[in-house]
Scaffold this motif. Structure first.
Motif: not given
Length: 376
Positions: A75-80
């Protein structure tokens, strides 16, 4: 389905050095710089659709077989923040990470090559745009399974002629032995070999000789190595050949590369090296593990500069910020030489090895000889 020639060879490397090819750092990586904000839900949906369209992005390599999962594994990973390298487990061979205006794609090298990296990003951008507009996207022309089956058929059809050719080029050609083994430290480093002005001059000479950069660099490398190898007629290198030689393979996702060898004449001139390279490429579809390749033959690869100009995710333009192949984890053994032109038109080399035959100091002398030959 059985593994392809590349996957079989990579598994063999992993058997020799556990973790080298099956490990999570054996990856192809790209980072894009975005000039605006992407819609997270549209990007996630595009990424999911991308995996559904391409079996290879849902493929796990188990016991010399390609096992295809029925549903997307990532899945798409939203990270810093994103980095150029990221771990990718072999069981889920693709990762997509977004941090602000930076988007990073990571593919396990067992299921991807450089063309796969660029084509995946291009299709992701197309699918994202379609999510926003509702436009239809044509289905893929082929799957990697089609390529693997075709490759296996070609291997069997060409086996006799390929066996005869490699016998002549390697076994009967008296390959040059490598330097003797000795205790030494492993090494891995990058070095600029030619400035942009020097590389431009070499490229011009290559055109005048009606040759290719690969042939020119191989001839120079042979000149640099010859003083340090044993008596023999042929220098033998392990290498990779791209085999996207049918229209349907041009955009197929998956490693359409063949592990093979470059068997070039010692001190050969450009014409002799060119003839050898053409033959090696023609008969590259042969199980290299069956060939009588001399032990510890160095690995050589010339990687052309082929960064795309960018991708359009709807109104958002994405430019390439960074690209990298497998992370150096210290598991390499034989001498590895990878030469590539950079974005600022210099020639850079990456050199690695365990140092027990080609030591770091010896490789430095080889590079000096290579430069002398190119600039003479």
């Amino acid at each position: 389905m059985k593994t392809s020639l590349w996957q079989t060879f990579a598994l063999h490397l992993d058997d020799k050095r556990p973790g080298f090819a099956r490990g999570p750092w054996f990856t192809m990586n790209a980072v894009l710089e975005l000039d605006g904000a992407l819609d997270h839900s549209a990007l996630a949906a595009a990424f999911d659709e991308l995996q559904r369209r391409h079996d290879v992005l849902r493929t796990e390599i188990v016991d010399h077989a390609q096992l295809i999962h029925s549903a997307p594994t990532a899945e798409l990973e939203l990270v810093d923040a994103v980095e150029t390298h990221a771990e990718v487990p072999l069981a889920a061979p693709v990762r997509l990470r977004l941090a602000g205006n930076r988007l990073a794609l990571h593919l396990h090298h067992m299921v991807a090559d450089p063309v796969t990296l660029w084509t995946t990003l291009d299709e992701l951008a197309t699918l994202y745009s379609a999510q926003r507009t509702g436009a239809a996207v044509p289905p893929p022309a082929a799957q990697y399974a089609d390529y693997t089956l075709n490759e296996a058929a070609l291997v069997e059809r060409q086996r006799g002629s390929a066996t005869d050719w490699w016998q002549t080029r390697i076994t009967d050609a008296k390959p040059c032995p490598q330097p003797p083994l000795q205790p030494a430290k492993p090494f891995a480093y990058r070095e600029q070999l030619l400035t942009n002005t020097e590389l431009a001059a070499v490229d011009q000479r290559t055109l005048q000789q009606r040759s290719t950069p690969l042939v020119t660099l191989l001839a120079a490398l042979a000149a640099g190595m010859t003083p340090y190898v044993g008596a023999g007629e042929t220098l033998v290198f392990a290498t990779l050949f791209s085999k996207r030689d049918r229209p349907q393979w041009q955009r197929v996702l998956g490693p359409c590369i063949v592990p093979s060898v470059l068997a070039i004449p010692r001190d050969g001139d450009i014409a002799a090296v060119r003839e050898a390279v053409v033959g090696c490429s023609r008969y590259a579809r042969f199980p290299i593990l069956e060939a009588d390749v001399p032990p510890r033959s160095p690995f050589f690869e010339y990687v052309p500069q082929n960064w795309p100009s960018g991708y359009d995710f709807g109104p958002i333009h994405a430019s390439v910020a960074a690209v990298a192949g497998p992370k150096d984890t210290g598991l390499a053994d034989i001498l590895g030489i990878r030469l590539r032109p950079t974005t600022d038109n210099t020639l850079t080399g990456h050199f690695s090895g365990d140092g027990t035959d080609w030591t770091e100091s010896l490789v430095s002398q080889v590079c000096a000889g290579l430069r002398d030959h190119l600039l003479s």
